[in-house]
Design a protein around this motif. Structure first.
Motif, PDB file in Angstrom:
ATOM      1  N   ALA A   1       0.839  -1.206   0.000  1.00  0.00           N
ATOM      2  CA  ALA A   1       0.000   0.000   0.000  1.00  0.00           C
ATOM      3  C   ALA A   1       0.872   1.252   0.000  1.00  0.00           C
ATOM      4  CB  ALA A   1      -0.946  -0.008   1.198  1.00  0.00           C
ATOM      5  N   ALA A   2       1.922   1.271   0.801  1.00  0.00           N
ATOM      6  CA  ALA A   2       2.828   2.426   0.840  1.00  0.00           C
ATOM      7  C   ALA A   2       3.520   2.616  -0.503  1.00  0.00           C
ATOM      8  CB  ALA A   2       3.856   2.237   1.956  1.00  0.00           C
ATOM      9  N   ARG A   3       3.952   1.527  -1.132  1.00  0.00           N
ATOM     10  CA  ARG A   3       4.614   1.618  -2.439  1.00  0.00           C
ATOM     11  C   ARG A   3       3.666   2.161  -3.509  1.00  0.00           C
ATOM     12  NH1 ARG A   3       7.431  -3.078  -0.666  1.00  0.00           N
ATOM     13  NH2 ARG A   3       5.789  -4.429  -1.452  1.00  0.00           N
ATOM     14  N   ARG A   4       2.405   1.791  -3.448  1.00  0.00           N
ATOM     15  CA  ARG A   4       1.446   2.273  -4.434  1.00  0.00           C
ATOM     16  C   ARG A   4       1.261   3.789  -4.327  1.00  0.00           C
ATOM     17  NH1 ARG A   4      -3.723  -1.221  -3.988  1.00  0.00           N
ATOM     18  NH2 ARG A   4      -4.366   0.123  -5.708  1.00  0.00           N
ATOM     19  N   VAL A   5       1.199   4.301  -3.109  1.00  0.00           N
ATOM     20  CA  VAL A   5       1.069   5.752  -2.920  1.00  0.00           C
ATOM     21  C   VAL A   5       2.333   6.450  -3.415  1.00  0.00           C
ATOM     22  CG1 VAL A   5       0.827   7.597  -1.221  1.00  0.00           C
ATOM     23  CG2 VAL A   5      -0.556   5.515  -1.016  1.00  0.00           C
ATOM     24  N   ALA A   6       3.498   5.901  -3.100  1.00  0.00           N
ATOM     25  CA  ALA A   6       4.760   6.492  -3.554  1.00  0.00           C
ATOM     26  C   ALA A   6       4.846   6.488  -5.079  1.00  0.00           C
ATOM     27  CB  ALA A   6       5.942   5.732  -2.944  1.00  0.00           C
ATOM     28  N   GLU A   7       4.320   5.451  -5.708  1.00  0.00           N
ATOM     29  CA  GLU A   7       4.326   5.369  -7.170  1.00  0.00           C
ATOM     30  C   GLU A   7       3.525   6.519  -7.785  1.00  0.00           C
ATOM     31  OE1 GLU A   7       2.498   2.380 -10.516  1.00  0.00           O
ATOM     32  OE2 GLU A   7       3.289   1.508  -8.679  1.00  0.00           O
ATOM     33  N   VAL A   8       2.384   6.834  -7.204  1.00  0.00           N
ATOM     34  CA  VAL A   8       1.571   7.946  -7.700  1.00  0.00           C
ATOM     35  C   VAL A   8       2.334   9.260  -7.534  1.00  0.00           C
ATOM     36  CG1 VAL A   8      -0.545   9.289  -7.324  1.00  0.00           C
ATOM     37  CG2 VAL A   8      -0.626   6.783  -7.328  1.00  0.00           C
ATOM     38  N   LEU A   9       2.979   9.441  -6.392  1.00  0.00           N
ATOM     39  CA  LEU A   9       3.756  10.668  -6.165  1.00  0.00           C
ATOM     40  C   LEU A   9       4.890  10.790  -7.174  1.00  0.00           C
ATOM     41  CD1 LEU A   9       3.916  10.769  -2.280  1.00  0.00           C
ATOM     42  CD2 LEU A   9       2.722  12.366  -3.787  1.00  0.00           C
ATOM     43  N   ARG A  10       5.597   9.678  -7.427  1.00  0.00           N
ATOM     44  CA  ARG A  10       6.703   9.723  -8.390  1.00  0.00           C
ATOM     45  C   ARG A  10       6.201   9.987  -9.806  1.00  0.00           C
ATOM     46  NH1 ARG A  10       8.519   5.547  -5.249  1.00  0.00           N
ATOM     47  NH2 ARG A  10       7.780   4.002  -6.723  1.00  0.00           N
ATOM     48  N   HIS A  11       4.962   9.623 -10.087  1.00  0.00           N
ATOM     49  CA  HIS A  11       4.393   9.907 -11.404  1.00  0.00           C
ATOM     50  C   HIS A  11       4.128  11.411 -11.555  1.00  0.00           C
ATOM     51  CE1 HIS A  11       2.309   8.965 -15.111  1.00  0.00           C
ATOM     52  NE2 HIS A  11       1.396   9.837 -14.754  1.00  0.00           N
ATOM     53  N   CYS A  12       3.831  12.067 -10.464  1.00  0.00           N
ATOM     54  CA  CYS A  12       3.493  13.497 -10.484  1.00  0.00           C
ATOM     55  C   CYS A  12       4.694  14.402 -10.277  1.00  0.00           C
ATOM     56  CB  CYS A  12       2.457  13.800  -9.400  1.00  0.00           C
ATOM     57  SG  CYS A  12       0.885  12.969  -9.650  1.00  0.00           S
ATOM     58  N   PHE A  13       5.699  13.951  -9.543  1.00  0.00           N
ATOM     59  CA  PHE A  13       6.836  14.793  -9.188  1.00  0.00           C
ATOM     60  C   PHE A  13       8.135  13.996  -9.266  1.00  0.00           C
ATOM     61  CE2 PHE A  13       3.255  16.173  -6.498  1.00  0.00           C
ATOM     62  CZ  PHE A  13       3.145  17.505  -6.874  1.00  0.00           C
ATOM     63  N   PRO A  14       9.242  14.655  -9.656  1.00  0.00           N
ATOM     64  CA  PRO A  14      10.539  13.997  -9.505  1.00  0.00           C
ATOM     65  C   PRO A  14      10.756  13.715  -8.015  1.00  0.00           C
ATOM     66  CG  PRO A  14      10.737  15.999 -10.839  1.00  0.00           C
ATOM     67  CD  PRO A  14       9.358  15.984 -10.249  1.00  0.00           C
ATOM     68  N   ALA A  15      11.340  12.577  -7.688  1.00  0.00           N
ATOM     69  CA  ALA A  15      11.464  12.200  -6.281  1.00  0.00           C
ATOM     70  C   ALA A  15      12.776  11.473  -6.023  1.00  0.00           C
ATOM     71  CB  ALA A  15      10.293  11.300  -5.882  1.00  0.00           C
ATOM     72  N   THR A  16      13.173  11.502  -4.758  1.00  0.00           N
ATOM     73  CA  THR A  16      14.341  10.742  -4.330  1.00  0.00           C
ATOM     74  C   THR A  16      13.941   9.285  -4.144  1.00  0.00           C
ATOM     75  OG1 THR A  16      13.846  11.089  -1.998  1.00  0.00           O
ATOM     76  CG2 THR A  16      15.294  12.711  -3.059  1.00  0.00           C
ATOM     77  N   GLU A  17      14.903   8.450  -3.895  1.00  0.00           N
ATOM     78  CA  GLU A  17      14.626   7.041  -3.591  1.00  0.00           C
ATOM     79  C   GLU A  17      13.850   6.980  -2.284  1.00  0.00           C
ATOM     80  OE1 GLU A  17      14.559   3.111  -4.439  1.00  0.00           O
ATOM     81  OE2 GLU A  17      15.456   4.663  -5.687  1.00  0.00           O
ATOM     82  N   GLN A  18      12.841   6.146  -2.248  1.00  0.00           N
ATOM     83  CA  GLN A  18      12.038   6.026  -1.027  1.00  0.00           C
ATOM     84  C   GLN A  18      12.814   5.263   0.043  1.00  0.00           C
ATOM     85  OE1 GLN A  18       8.950   4.126  -3.188  1.00  0.00           O
ATOM     86  NE2 GLN A  18       9.364   2.128  -2.327  1.00  0.00           N
TER      87      GLN A  18
END
Length: 90
Positions: free
Chosen positions: A24-41
């Motif tokens: 569940a946490a990875r799925r939310v992070a995936e959506v964020l990375r789709h919207c914004f450049p991000a660091t490694e979780q």
């Protein structure tokens, strides 16, 4: 004594996700990375029930162009904890 939070550059946001499962946490992070450049979780255990805490830093100064293949965002969002602060919030 609370740990000192790192000072982020303008436009950067530290996002903390607490979920019942790592998936569940990875799925939310995936959506964020789709919207914004991000660091490694970075993930950590959360509680004794197998929960996961995931931290990710996103750059809000860069957003993608609108895309028809983007994952849908919920039209409404309701939080079970809406009326009470989180344990680590002041």
């Amino acid at each position: 004594m609370r740990p000192v939070e790192p000072i982020l550059s303008a436009g950067m946001a530290e996002v903390r996700i607490v979920a019942a499962s790592p998936e569940a946490a990875r799925r939310v992070a995936e959506v964020l990375r789709h919207c914004f450049p991000a660091t490694e979780q970075r993930s950590y255990p959360a509680g004794h029930d197998g929960g996961t805490r995931l931290h990710i830093t996103v750059d809000t100064t860069q957003t993608p162009e609108p895309n028809a293949t983007a994952p849908p965002w919920p039209a409404t969002s309701k939080s079970a904890a809406r009326d009470r602060p989180h344990a680590d919030e002041v």
